[in-house]
Design an enzyme around this catalytic site. Structure first.
Site, PDB file in Angstrom:
ATOM      1  N   GLY B  53       0.768  -1.237   0.000  1.00 40.54           N
ATOM      2  CA  GLY B  53       0.000   0.000   0.000  1.00 40.54           C
ATOM      3  C   GLY B  53       0.797   1.283   0.000  1.00 40.54           C
ATOM      4  O   GLY B  53       0.259   2.347   0.247  1.00 40.54           O
ATOM      5  N   TRP B  55       2.139   2.880  -2.497  1.00 40.59           N
ATOM      6  CA  TRP B  55       1.736   3.824  -3.551  1.00 40.59           C
ATOM      7  C   TRP B  55       0.413   4.495  -3.180  1.00 40.59           C
ATOM      8  O   TRP B  55       0.216   5.676  -3.426  1.00 40.59           O
ATOM      9  CB  TRP B  55       1.641   3.121  -4.922  1.00 40.59           C
ATOM     10  CG  TRP B  55       2.982   2.995  -5.586  1.00 40.59           C
ATOM     11  CD1 TRP B  55       4.197   2.935  -4.964  1.00 40.59           C
ATOM     12  CD2 TRP B  55       3.250   2.957  -6.990  1.00 40.59           C
ATOM     13  NE1 TRP B  55       5.199   2.843  -5.884  1.00 40.59           N
ATOM     14  CE2 TRP B  55       4.651   2.850  -7.147  1.00 40.59           C
ATOM     15  CE3 TRP B  55       2.459   2.990  -8.135  1.00 40.59           C
ATOM     16  CZ2 TRP B  55       5.263   2.784  -8.404  1.00 40.59           C
ATOM     17  CZ3 TRP B  55       3.070   2.908  -9.389  1.00 40.59           C
ATOM     18  CH2 TRP B  55       4.462   2.816  -9.524  1.00 40.59           C
ATOM     19  N   ASP B  97      -6.005  -5.296  -4.736  1.00 37.42           N
ATOM     20  CA  ASP B  97      -4.991  -6.346  -4.690  1.00 37.42           C
ATOM     21  C   ASP B  97      -5.668  -7.663  -4.348  1.00 37.42           C
ATOM     22  O   ASP B  97      -6.730  -7.687  -3.734  1.00 37.42           O
ATOM     23  CB  ASP B  97      -3.902  -6.044  -3.651  1.00 37.42           C
ATOM     24  CG  ASP B  97      -2.605  -6.764  -3.988  1.00 37.42           C
ATOM     25  OD1 ASP B  97      -1.641  -6.078  -4.359  1.00 37.42           O
ATOM     26  OD2 ASP B  97      -2.566  -8.013  -3.924  1.00 37.42           O
ATOM     27  N   ASP B 113      -9.331  -9.553  -8.114  1.00 34.37           N
ATOM     28  CA  ASP B 113      -8.440  -9.958  -9.195  1.00 34.37           C
ATOM     29  C   ASP B 113      -8.604  -8.973 -10.348  1.00 34.37           C
ATOM     30  O   ASP B 113      -9.717  -8.828 -10.867  1.00 34.37           O
ATOM     31  CB  ASP B 113      -8.833 -11.388  -9.618  1.00 34.37           C
ATOM     32  CG  ASP B 113      -8.003 -11.913 -10.783  1.00 34.37           C
ATOM     33  OD1 ASP B 113      -7.150 -11.151 -11.306  1.00 34.37           O
ATOM     34  OD2 ASP B 113      -8.217 -13.069 -11.176  1.00 34.37           O
ATOM     35  N   ASP B 140       2.171  -1.189  -9.566  1.00 32.23           N
ATOM     36  CA  ASP B 140       3.547  -1.516  -9.180  1.00 32.23           C
ATOM     37  C   ASP B 140       3.692  -3.031  -9.013  1.00 32.23           C
ATOM     38  O   ASP B 140       4.549  -3.520  -8.281  1.00 32.23           O
ATOM     39  CB  ASP B 140       3.879  -0.785  -7.859  1.00 32.23           C
ATOM     40  CG  ASP B 140       5.369  -0.811  -7.533  1.00 32.23           C
ATOM     41  OD1 ASP B 140       6.177  -0.951  -8.475  1.00 32.23           O
ATOM     42  OD2 ASP B 140       5.718  -0.718  -6.348  1.00 32.23           O
ATOM     43  N   LYS B 180       4.865  -0.682 -13.632  1.00 27.81           N
ATOM     44  CA  LYS B 180       6.205  -1.280 -13.567  1.00 27.81           C
ATOM     45  C   LYS B 180       6.431  -2.126 -14.815  1.00 27.81           C
ATOM     46  O   LYS B 180       5.528  -2.814 -15.288  1.00 27.81           O
ATOM     47  CB  LYS B 180       6.313  -2.156 -12.321  1.00 27.81           C
ATOM     48  CG  LYS B 180       7.656  -2.874 -12.220  1.00 27.81           C
ATOM     49  CD  LYS B 180       7.757  -3.690 -10.964  1.00 27.81           C
ATOM     50  CE  LYS B 180       7.992  -2.781  -9.773  1.00 27.81           C
ATOM     51  NZ  LYS B 180       8.188  -3.549  -8.531  1.00 27.81           N
TER      52      LYS B 180
END
Lengths: 1136, 328
Positions: B53, B55, B97, B113, B140, B180
Site C-alpha cells: 500500500g 503507492w 490487490d 483480481d 507496481d 512497472k
C-alpha cells in the site's frame, strides 16, 4: 557474427530409450548413453529466440514400441516445432529456425493427439489456463490450424501439465492440471474429439492450501492422484479419482491427502514414478539443489515420506535444477542445471552393483573375550583405539585392551581375525602403515608401537598377514626410550629403491628427537629396520606428516607440523642426529599439516647431472587450514639453497577440514582430483575436477579415531574404506563409486556471470553471482570453454575482474569490500595438470562499519622499479560509497599498500580506468550512477608517492615507475575534487560500462554505455599544462547514441581502429555493444580531423541467447581473427 | 542483515521508515510524480496490485491531504485523521490487490483480481461512477521471480497488460497510466503496444529504483484509444486468445518480435534529482543526528509480509535434528 557455442541453463530433458534429448538454449542436443561414455551425437538449432522448454515424443504403440513415423514436438515460449524423429536423428538433416511455428500464447505444456492420418495433431495448454489444439497441416493458413476451447477460468499459471486420458476410449480426452500464481491447483477435463467446441467448460476441482505460487503439477499414471509443488516448499498430494470420473460441478478441496516437507527452497517440479504395491512414489526437484524421492502409503495414515535425497546436484556453483527426466526403466534419472551441467543419478540403491555406500557396525564383543578375562586390573569396556585401513577391503584395529584385530571385507560379510594380544600395547595410539608395490600387488608394512618405545613390524597383502606368527610375537625392536605417540609413513615409493619404506616415530615428549626409520621390505615377509636417524625438530614443531625423497645417494626428508610449518632435513650417515636445514612457517597458516605427497621431479636432466645438481620437487600438501596446496621445492645442495614456492592452493568449500588429497588417472582422458576430509558432521569425498561431491557420510564429526584408504588394487580403484569409532563402537563404511562421473555435460557458473575478462594469453576469467571465479580456455576448434580452475573464495557475488597486462595476476572484487589478488600459474598445467590459482593477498578492509560496501570497479596497470624490474601494479578501486582507493601491489611482498584515497561525491561509483599520457601525465577516469564521467589528474599526487609515468625506451609506450621511499611507510595521499580536470554529464543515470581505446597517449577515445539505453563516443585530447606537472583537457567531442539498445547497455568491446570500408581514408573505429535486450550490435564510427566524430552506423545486429548480458570480451584466435565471448546468464561464443 | 546495517545499505528503506511509508517503493512514485507531474488535477485514481500500500499512501498524502502537514516524521501517522480539503473536488482513490491490505485513510481498498470481469463493475461502483472517468491508473505489480528470465519477463508483461486492460476500461480520454515494466529482451514489443493507446510513452527509472534491477516504469500520457476500440475484461487484448477469432491476431503479434526494426523503443528518462539519495550507494550514517541525539534504527512501519515458506521453516524447527529432516 555467428553463434558458435553456448553454456547456460539446461531447460528440458527427455529420454528416447536409453538415449537423451537435451534442450540447451536455442539448441536441441542428442546424447547416446548406452555406451560406457556418454557421447554428444549432434546439436541442432530449433528456435530463433526461444529456449527449448519442453520436449515430447509421439506416444509409443500399445505394446510400447516406438511408432515408425514418430514425431518430436519441441516448444519454448510462444513457439514450437514439430519434426519427424527419423529426420531429426539423421545427422546430416539440418533443422531450420524458419520452420518454427508461432502459438497464440505462452505454451506451458503440450502433448501429441491422435494423428489425422499422417498429419500430426497436438494440444497445448497456455499460461492463461487455455487449451488449444493444432493440426500440423502446412497446406492451410496458420490460424485455421488451431482450434480454441473456452477456459473454465482464465487466470495466470506458473505450471500446467496435459494428460491424455488413456482410460477413455478415444485418447483425445484431455485431463489438464494447472498451478496458478496464487497457489491454487486446478483440475479440468476437455473432450477434443467432438467437432463442435463446447460453449462452456467447467473446472472439475480446485485444490487449495498451498501458501505460494505453484511451480509444478502432475498426475499419477492411473489418474488416481495429483501432486503439486510450490513456493511454500511443500509437495501436496491430492486424491483426484472422484474428480476424474465425476461430472457434477467443481469440487473445492482444502485438505490434501498428504504434505511432503523437507525441501529447503522453492520446488520446481514433481513427477510420479511407478507405484509400488501399496505405495505411491514421487520424485521432486528444487532450488535447494536436491532431488527427493517420496513415498506415500495407501493404507492407514497417508503421510508423504522422503525416502531418498539426492544431495548437492550441481553443487559446485549451482542455484537451480531446471529440468529432470526419469529413464523409462526408472532405475535412474537425469537433471539439468542452471549451471549448464547435466548429470545422471541412480534411483535404485537396493541393487548390489549400484550400492554406493554401505555401513556396518561391528559387534566386537562377539569376537573378543569378555573384559573380565583380560587379566589384571579392573574390567573396563574395551574400545577401538587406532585404525589403519589397508586398501578398501581390509583394516587393522588396535583395541584399548591390547588386542590387535584384522578385518577382511573382500568376501560378502565381515571376517574378523585376532592378530594378537599384547598387554604392552594397552591404550596405545602409535600405529601406521606404509604401502609398497611388489609385482603389481599392493603390500602394506604395518608398524605398531608399544608402551616402552618398541616397535613391531608386519607385512600384509590382500588381507593376509605374511609375517610368520612367531616373528610377530617376538620381534619388538627398541626405537625410542619412551612411549611413542604416533608413527607416520612417507607416501612416496622410490623407483630406484623400491624395497625401502620410510617412517617417523614420534613421542609424547616435546622437543625430543624424532626417529626416522628406513624399513627394508625386500624380503616381504619379515620387514627389518635397515637404518635409523634422530631428527631434531625445530621449535614448536610436533610432527604430523613426513615425505622422504631418496635419489642417487641423497635423501631428503620434509616434515609437516601441527602448526602449519614445513621442515627440511638432509639425511646423512646412519644413526646420526640431524638438525633441520630449513624451516618454513605458516605454510598452512598455523593449522596441522595432514598429508604430504610427491607429485613430480624435475631435476637437471643434462648429461653432466651430478650428485650435486639442483633438484626441483613438485609437492602437494593438505592441512586443517582447509586447503590442499601444490609447492615447488628447490634443492641445491652445492650452494645450500633450499626454496619453497607455493604454486597452487585450493580451499574446497565442501571440505573445510582437508585430510588428504589423491589424484586418480582413470583412463587416458580422465584425471580426477579427490580430496577427503570433514565438513561439520560429515566425512566427505570431494571430486575437485568435477566440482562435485563424490560421497559423504554422517559420522558426527572428525574428532574421533578414524582412518580412510582408497582401494589399492586395480579392481578396487573406485572404492574407499572409512573406519571410525563412535560411542566406543567400530563403524565400517565402504564407498563403492568414488570415481563415478555422473556428468554428461560439464557444469559452469550456477548463476549469472557478472564480469568476464580475457588475459593477454587468452585465459578467460569469469566471475559470477554464485561467488565463484572460473578460469577457462577456449578450444578454437570446437569453440567450447575448457575449464582450467575455479575458486569459491569470495563470500559475495563477484563485482569485477581485471587481469594484469602480463596475464600473470588477476584482481577480483566483490561486496563487503572484498578485493583479492590472484597469482595465475598457467605453466603448472603441464607439470600437474592443473592451472595454479593462488590467492596471494587480500586488500585491507576499512575500519568504518559499512556493511555491504561493494567494490564495483577495478583497474590495474604495471609498475616497474627504477632499474626496470617488475615491481607490481597500481590497482584502482571504486566503491559503492563513492570512495576511490589506489593501492600499490608488490608482487615480491605479495601485499597491497594504499597510496591514495578519497571520495568522488556520495553517489555510487562503478567504473575506473587508468590512462598515461606520452608526456608523463597520470589520469584516472571514473564513472558511476550519476551518469558523469570524471577525469582526475593524479600526476602530482602520484609523484609524492614516488610513482611517475616514464617512457619505455624499448618501445614508444609509457609505463609507471616507482622510486623514492618505500611505499609502505607513506600515509595515503588524498584524492580531492581539485584534481578533477573534467567532470562531464553523459548519461542520465548509471554508466554500466566504460571502455577506452588508447591506454596511453594524448588522445583518449572513450566509450560508455548507460542504463538510459544510450551509448556515448567521446574523443578527449589531453595536453600538458604549460610550466607545471599535470594535464588539461584541451578538447572533447561527445556523440550520444540515444536508444542504442531497447534496454540498458551493459557491455562494450572495441574491435578495431581500422576503417571498415576498404581504401577509405577516414579514420574509423568498430565496436560491439550489448545489453539487457540480448542484442549484440556492431557499430562503425568514422572519425574526422581533430576531435570530429563522423557518421555512426549499426553494421550488424544479432540476438544472443544469454539473458542479462553483463560483459563482452574479445579473444584472439591466433590467425588474425577474433572471437567474441558474451557473458550473462551463461556464456556464448560468437565468431566475428 | 540487521535493521541498522540495512539502513546504510538502503537509504530509501531508512527514509520510508522515517516518513511512515509501508515500503521504500513509495519514493519511486514520488520521483515519477516530480518528473511527470502525474498528480496534477487528479481526482480519480486506481492503484492496481497495491499491497502493501505504499503507492496508495503516496496518492492519499499527495491528493487527499495536499497542503497539510504530510511530511511529519512520525511513525504511525496512518492512524491520524486525514482532513479532506473542502475547496477541492472529492478525491477517490481505489486500491486493488488479491492480497488483503491494511486499510488506509482516504483510500478504498478492495481485494479483487484485476483480470476478472467482475472487478470492473466493482471498481466503478466504488468510484461512484458509471463511466470511464479515471484520471490516473498506477500499477507496481511484480511476479515471483523464478530466475528463468524469459518466463519472468513474460509473467511481468502479462501483469502489465492486465493492468492496461483494466486501465482502458476505466481511464477517461486524456488520462494517464503508470506501470512497472521489466526492461528485458522483448520490452520494445510492450512499448509498441502501449503507444497504440497513449499519445506519449516514456520509460522512466526513478533514482530510488536500484540500478542493478531490471525494473523501470512506463509513464503513458494522454489516453487516446484507437477509433472503434471496445475495452473489455471479457475479451482483453494481448493476454492470449479468448475466442477462436483472436488466434490470427495473436499469432501476428507473436511474429512481431522477430522484426527488431519494427520495434519501437520508448525514450528514457531518469527521474529524481541527483541531489537525492542514490539507491545504489552505501552511506556512512553519523552515529548521532544534527542535534547530537544518538541515531536509533527504527522498526519498519509494517512488518514484511510472511513469506510463503514460513510454515515450512516452522516445520523444520519442530522436527529438530539440526534442521535435517531426512538422512540418506
Amino acid at each position: 557474427m555467428k553463434s558458435r557455442s553456448y553454456v547456460g541453463p539446461v531447460t528440458s530433458l527427455a529420454f528416447l530409450g536409453d538415449d537423451l534429448f537435451v534442450g540447451h538454449g536455442l539448441e536441441l542436443k542428442f546424447f547416446t548413453l548406452s555406451s560406457s561414455q556418454p557421447l554428444l551425437q549432434w546439436r541442432k538449432r530449433i528456435f530463433k529466440r526461444e529456449r527449448i522448454q519442453g520436449i515430447q515424443l509421439s506416444p509409443p504403440t500399445q505394446d510400447g514400441e516406438p511408432v515408425s513415423d514418430a514425431n518430436v514436438l519441441l516448444w519454448g515460449g510462444k513457439r514450437f516445432q514439430i519434426l519427424q524423429l527419423a529426420d531429426l536423428m539423421n545427422p546430416s538433416f539440418n533443422t531450420s529456425i524458419e520452420e518454427e511455428i508461432p502459438a497464440p500464447d505462452w505454451i506451458l505444456h503440450s502433448v501429441f493427439l491422435e494423428p489425422d492420418g499422417k498429419v500430426p495433431r497436438i494440444a497445448m495448454m497456455t499460461a492463461h489456463n487455455t487449451i488449444l489444439t493444432y493440426r500440423h497441416d502446412q497446406g492451410i493458413e496458420l490460424a485455421s490450424r488451431y482450434k480454441w476451447y473456452p477456459s473454465p477460468e482464465r487466470c495466470l499459471l506458473y505450471s500446467a501439465t496435459l494428460f491424455r486420458d488413456s482410460m477413455v476410449q478415444t485418447s483425445d480426452n484431455l485431463v489438464a492440471i494447472a498451478g496458478t500464481v496464487f497457489g491454487e491447483v486446478l483440475l479440468w477435463k476437455l473432450d477434443t474429439t467432438q467437432e463442435k467446441v463446447p460453449e462452456k467448460v467447467e473446472l472439475s476441482s480446485r485444490y487449495l492450501s498451498h501458501e505460494g505460487s505453484v511451480f509444478g503439477v502432475s498426475i499419477s499414471p492411473e489418474f488416481s492422484y495429483a501432486a503439486s509443488c510450490s513456493d511454500d516448499r511443500t509437495i501436496r498430494v491430492w486424491d483426484i479419482e472422484a474428480d476424474i470420473t465425476g461430472s457434477e460441478g467443481c469440487r473445492e478441496v482444502k485438505e490434501p491427502l498428504a504434505i511432503g516437507w523437507g525441501h529447503q527452497a522453492r520446488i520446481w517440479g514433481v513427477r510420479f514414478l511407478q507405484a509400488e504395491e501399496g505405495y505411491v512414489r514421487i520424485i521432486s526437484f528444487s532450488e535447494d539443489l536436491t532431488a527427493k524421492v517420496w513415498s506415500m502409503r495407501l493404507n492407514g495414515s497417508k503421510s508423504l515420506i522422503c525416502t531418498k535425497t539426492f544431495k548437492n546436484l550441481h553443487s559446485a556453483s549451482g542455484k537451480n535444477i531446471w529440468s529432470l527426466a526419469v529413464h523409462p526403466s526408472e532405475r535412474r534419472f537425469v537433471t539439468g542445471g542452471a549451471d549448464s551441467g547435466i548429470a545422471s543419478w541412480n534411483i535404485l540403491e537396493d541393487v548390489r552393483e549400484t550400492l554406493a555406500i554401505k555401513e556396518t557396525v561391528a559387534n566386537l564383543e562377539e569376537i573378543l573375550p569378555p573384559p573380565s578375562t583380560l587379566g589384571a586390573g579392573k574390567p573396563t569396556k574395551d574400545e577401538p583405539r587406532k585404525y589403519v585401513a589397508l586398501g578398501s577391503r581390509s583394516f587393522i584395529v588396535a583395541m584399548s585392551s591390547g588386542w590387535l584385530l584384522h578385518c577382511n571385507l573382500s568376501q560378502p560379510g565381515i571376517e574378523w581375525q585376532k592378530v594378537g594380544f599384547w598387554p604392552r600395547i594397552k591404550n596405545m595410539s602409535a600405529m601406521g602403515a606404509g604401502m609398497f608395490g611388489v609385482d603389481g600387488t599392493c603390500n602394506y608394512v604395518v608398524a605398531l608401537g608399544d608402551n616402552t618405545g618398541k616397535v613391531l613390524l608386519q607385512t600384509w597383502r590382500q588381507g593376509l598377514l605374511l609375517t610368520p606368527a612367531d616373528s610377530v610375537n617376538q620381534d619388538w625392536i627398541q626405537i625410542c626410550d619412551t612411549r611413542p605417540s604416533d608413527i607416520f609413513f612417507s607416501r612416496y615409493q622410490n623407483i630406484e629403491d623400491p624395497h625401502s619404506v620410510y617412517a617417523a616415530v614420534t613421542t609424547f615428549k616435546p622437543d625430543t628427537p624424532i626417529q626416522l626409520l628406513k624399513i627394508n621390505v625386500g624380503t616381504a615377509e619379515i620387514p627389518t629396520i635397515a637404518q635409523s636417524w634422530s631428527l631434531i625438530p625445530p621449535d614448536t614443531f610436533p610432527f604430523t606428516a613426513i615425505l622422504v625423497y631418496a635419489c642417487e645417494g641423497r635423501i631428503f626428508c620434509l616434515a609437516g607440523s601441527r602448526h602449519g610449518a614445513f621442515a627440511l632435513y638432509s639425511i646423512i650417515a646412519d644413526g646420526s642426529t640431524i638438525n633441520p636445514l630449513k624451516t618454513w612457517r605458516h605454510v598452512h597458516d598455523d593449522e596441522s599439516i595432514t598429508s604430504l605427497a610427491l607429485k613430480g621431479i624435475s631435476s637437471q636432466t643434462d648429461a653432466n647431472a651430478s650428485a650435486d645438481s639442483p633438484i626441483e620437487l613438485l609437492l602437494t600438501s593438505t592441512g586443517r587450514s582447509g586447503a590442499y596446496k601444490s609447492h615447488k621445492l628447490f634443492l641445491d645442495t652445492a650452494v645450500q639453497e633450499y626454496e619453497l614456492f607455493e604454486i597452487n592452493a585450493v580451499y574446497p568449500a565442501a571440505v573445510p577440514r582437508v585430510e588428504n588429497y589423491h589424484k586418480f588417472t582413470t583412463s587416458s582422458t580422465a584425471e580426477y582430483e579427490i580430496i577427503y576430509g570433514f565438513r561439520g558432521r560429515d566425512f566427505v569425498l570431494w571430486n575437485q575436477t568435477l566440482g562435485l561431491e563424490a560421497a559423504s557420510y554422517d559420522c558426527e564429526g572428525g574428532n574421533r579415531s578414524w582412518d580412510f584408504s582408497f582401494g589399492a588394487d586395480e579392481d578396487a580403484q573406485s572404492e574407499g574404506l572409512f573406519v571410525f569409532t563412535k560411542s566406543k563402537k567400530c563403524y565400517v563404511v565402504e564407498f563403492k563409486q568414488i570415481l563415478r562421473n555422473p556428468l554428461l555435460q560439464t557444469p559452469f557458473h550456477g548463476r549469472e556471470v557478472k564480469t568476464l575478462a580475457i588475459s593477454s594469453q587468452g585465459t578467460i576469467a569469469t566471475g559470477a553471482e554464485d561467488t565463484i571465479i572460473r578460469l577457462s580456455s577456449l578450444d578454437h576448434e570446437t569453440n567450447q570453454l575448457l575449464p582450467l580452475a575455479f575458486r569459491k573464495t569470495h563470500t559475495t557475488g563477484l563485482q569485477d575482474l581485471v587481469w594484469s597486462p602480463c596475464g600473470g595476476w588477476l584482481f577480483s572484487s566483490g561486496s563487503v569490500e572484498e578485493v583479492y589478488s590472484w597469482k595465475i600459474n598457467a605453466e603448472t598445467k603441464l607439470q600437474s595438470g592443473t592451472v595454479g590459482m593462488l590467492r596471494e593477498a587480500v586488500y585491507e578492509v576499512s575500519t568504518e562499519n559499512l556493511p555491504d560496501l561493494r567494490v564495483c570497479g577495478l583497474d590495474a596497470t604495471t609498475i616497474y622499479t627504477e632499474n626496470g624490474d617488475h615491481y607490481g601494479f597500481l590497482v584502482g578501486m571504486v566503491r559503492s560509497d563513492s570512495s576511490i582507493k589506489l593501492a600499490l601491489y608488490d608482487i615480491a611482498g605479495k601485499k597491497f599498500t594504499t597510496i591514495a584515497e578519497g571520495h568522488y561525491k556520495t553517489s555510487c561509483l562503478l567504473q575506473i580506468r587508468f590512462h598515461l599520457t606520452t608526456y608523463g601525465g597520470i589520469l584516472i577516469i571514473t564513472a558511476g550512477t550519476d551518469g558523469h564521467v570524471t577525469f582526475w589528474d593524479i600526476t602530482e599526487t602520484m609523484s609524492t608517492c614516488g610513482v611517475s609515468a616514464k617512457p619505455i625506451t624499448s618501445s614508444d609506450s609509457v609505463a609507471l615507475s616507482l622510486n623514492g621511499p618505500q611505499a609502505s611507510t607513506l600515509t595515503p595521499a588524498k584524492l580531492r575534487s581539485e584534481q578533477w580536470i573534467l567532470s562531464q554529464p553523459i548519461h542520465q543515470n548509471s554508466i554500466k560500462v566504460l571502455e577506452i581505446l588508447n591506454r596511453e597517449g594524448s588522445e583518449i577515445l572513450l566509450l560508455t554505455g548507460g542504463d538510459d539505453t544510450a551509448i556515448s563516443v567521446s574523443r578527449v585530447i589531453c595536453e600538458q599544462h604549460a610550466g607545471k606537472l599535470g594535464t588539461r583537457i584541451s578538447g572533447m567531442t561527445t556523440r550520444l547514441l540515444e536508444r542504442a539498445h531497447a534496454s540498458a547497455v551493459t557491455a562494450l568491446a572495441i574491435l578495431s581502429t581500422k576503417p571498415s570500408v576498404p581504401n577509405h581514408q577516414e579514420k574509423g573505429i568498430e565496436f560491439l555493444s550489448s545489453g539487457v535486450d540480448q542484442q549484440v550490435k556492431k557499430w562503425c564510427i568514422k572519425l574526422g580531423e581533430d576531435t570530429a566524430i563522423g557518421s555512426v552506423e549499426v553494421v550488424e545486429d544479432i540476438y544472443v541467447s544469454v539473458p542479462d548480458v553483463s560483459s563482452l570480451a574479445l579473444i584472439d584466435t591466433g590467425d588474425n581473427t577474433k572471437k567474441l565471448v558474451v557473458g550473462g546468464v551463461g556464456v556464448e561464443v560468437l565468431e566475428l | 542483515m540487521g535493521k541498522s546495517s540495512k539502513d546504510k545499505r538502503d537509504s530509501y528503506y531508512r527514509l520510508a521508515k522515517e516518513q511512515g511509508y509501508r515500503a521504500r517503493s513509495a519514493y519511486k512514485l514520488l520521483q515519477l510524480d516530480a518528473q511527470f507531474n502525474l498528480f496534477k488535477d487528479v481526482t480519480r485514481v486506481v492503484d492496481l496490485c497495491a499491497a502493501p500500500g505504499s503507492w496508495s499512501q503516496v496518492l492519499s498524502r499527495s491528493l487527499v491531504a495536499k497542503g497539510k502537514d504530510r511530511d511529519h516524521n512520525v511513525v504511525g501517522s496512518e492512524t491520524k485523521e486525514v482532513q479532506e480539503d473542502q475547496s477541492k473536488p472529492k478525491v477517490k482513490i481505489v486500491a486493488l490487490d488479491l492480497q488483503p491490505m491494511t486499510p488506509l485513510p482516504g483510500v478504498i481498498t478492495l481485494q479483487a483480481d484485476i483480470t476478472h470481469p467482475s472487478t470492473l463493475p466493482l471498481v466503478l461502483k466504488h468510484l461512484e461512477s458509471d463511466s470511464a472517468n479515471v484520471d490516473l491508473v498506477v500499477s507496481d505489480g511484480a511476479p515471483d521471480v523464478t530466475g528463468l528470465h524469459d518466463l519472468d519477463e513474460y509473467i511481468q508483461a502479462q501483469l502489465l497488460l492486465a493492468a492496461l486492460n483494466l486501465a482502458t476500461c476505466v481511464l477517461r480520454p486524456g488520462g494517464n497510466f503508470v506501470a512497472k515494466i521489466f526492461r528485458g529482451r522483448d520490452v520494445a514489443e510492450l512499448y509498441c503496444k502501449l503507444r497504440i493507446f497513449f499519445e506519449r510513452v516514456t520509460v522512466a527509472k526513478p533514482r530510488s529504483s536500484r540500478g542493478s534491477s531490471i525494473e523501470a516504469f512506463v509513464v503513458c500520457e494522454n489516453y487516446t484509444p484507437p477509433e472503434g476500440f471496445q475495452p473489455s475484461l471479457e475479451n482483453p487484448i494481448w493476454t492470449g486468445p479468448t475466442r477462436q477469432e483472436d488466434i490470427a491476431g495473436q499469432i501476428a503479434e507473436v511474429s512481431l518480435d522477430d522484426a527488431p526494426n519494427g520495434r519501437w523503443v520508448a525514450p528514457f528518462v531518469a527521474c529524481g534529482d541527483l541531489s537525492e539519495w542514490d539507491s545504489d550507494a552505501t552511506y556512512q550514517l553519523p552515529d548521532t543526528d544534527e542535534n547530537g541525539v544518538k541515531r536509533v534504527s527504527i522498526d519498519p512501519i509494517q512488518p514484511p509480509t510472511a513469506p510463503p515458506y514460513k510454515t515450512a521453516i516452522e516445520m523444520r524447527r519442530k522436527l529438530g535434528n539440526g534442521g535435517k529432516i531426512d538422512k540418506i
